[in-house]
Design a protein around this motif. Sequence first.
Motif, PDB file in Angstrom:
ATOM      1  N   PRO A  43      11.598   9.852   5.495  1.00  0.00           N
ATOM      2  CA  PRO A  43      10.728  11.025   5.323  1.00  0.00           C
ATOM      3  C   PRO A  43       9.534  10.759   4.397  1.00  0.00           C
ATOM      4  O   PRO A  43       8.422  11.199   4.670  1.00  0.00           O
ATOM      5  CB  PRO A  43      11.658  12.078   4.704  1.00  0.00           C
ATOM      6  N   ILE A  44       9.772  10.011   3.337  1.00  0.00           N
ATOM      7  CA  ILE A  44       8.679   9.703   2.410  1.00  0.00           C
ATOM      8  C   ILE A  44       7.700   8.740   3.065  1.00  0.00           C
ATOM      9  O   ILE A  44       6.485   8.896   2.968  1.00  0.00           O
ATOM     10  CB  ILE A  44       9.228   9.141   1.079  1.00  0.00           C
TER      11      ILE A  44
ATOM     12  N   LEU B 134       5.641  10.625   5.529  1.00  0.00           N
ATOM     13  CA  LEU B 134       4.690  11.482   4.821  1.00  0.00           C
ATOM     14  C   LEU B 134       3.489  10.665   4.342  1.00  0.00           C
ATOM     15  O   LEU B 134       2.334  11.083   4.494  1.00  0.00           O
ATOM     16  CB  LEU B 134       5.374  12.167   3.634  1.00  0.00           C
ATOM     17  N   VAL B 135       3.741   9.489   3.801  1.00  0.00           N
ATOM     18  CA  VAL B 135       2.651   8.618   3.349  1.00  0.00           C
ATOM     19  C   VAL B 135       1.830   8.139   4.550  1.00  0.00           C
ATOM     20  O   VAL B 135       0.596   8.072   4.471  1.00  0.00           O
ATOM     21  CB  VAL B 135       3.201   7.433   2.524  1.00  0.00           C
TER      22      VAL B 135
ATOM     23  N   ALA C  48       1.375   9.791   7.362  1.00  0.00           N
ATOM     24  CA  ALA C  48       0.555  10.934   7.777  1.00  0.00           C
ATOM     25  C   ALA C  48      -0.631  11.117   6.831  1.00  0.00           C
ATOM     26  O   ALA C  48      -1.765  11.346   7.280  1.00  0.00           O
ATOM     27  CB  ALA C  48       1.409  12.197   7.817  1.00  0.00           C
ATOM     28  N   LEU C  49      -0.395  11.004   5.550  1.00  0.00           N
ATOM     29  CA  LEU C  49      -1.462  11.120   4.564  1.00  0.00           C
ATOM     30  C   LEU C  49      -2.489  10.007   4.761  1.00  0.00           C
ATOM     31  O   LEU C  49      -3.700  10.243   4.707  1.00  0.00           O
ATOM     32  CB  LEU C  49      -0.859  11.069   3.156  1.00  0.00           C
TER      33      LEU C  49
END
Length: 177
Positions: A25-26, A29-30, A32-33
């Motif tokens: 998940p992290i 998220l990174v 996507a960022l």
Amino acid sequence: MTVDAIVVGNYIGVEALSANNLMMPITLLVTALSTLIGLGPSIMAAKAISNRNYGKVNMIFTSAICQGVIIGLIVAASISLFSVEIATLLCHDAQIYPYLVDYLQVIPWGFCLTILTFSFVSLVETDGHPQLATKALFVGSLTNIILDIFFVQVCGLGIQGVAWANIVNNIFVIVFF
């Protein structure tokens, strides 16, 4: 991510593989960022290129790289600062937890470089050199495989070796650009 999982699963063990997967998940998220930071300025740069406003293109590229560095450092520092809390939130298994904490001690700085790498890829593609971006990503994929095995097997760094491979790999890609 897949290569890391293969190396971790085969050379370290199932607990380390579980820790690697718990980071998904992290990691996503990174990613996507990183995509957001890279694509937004690329669209603005493409408009400036079509208007032949190369001064604006240079300004957009410089701003995007600076944003990537600043946001990457903020993300890395935040994850590092709260690594124990993140590990506790993600994992309740006593055998997996130490692997997750070890991984979280190193990988945030790789995330910082991942954001910068994604920015370079998007900007270089927009600048009309998609072959260079493809070559850089190929070099990155190849070095990631080699470095994962080197840091885990030869240096004996365990799951932290996978994180170090990510950091060195991103440095290679950035230097390649």
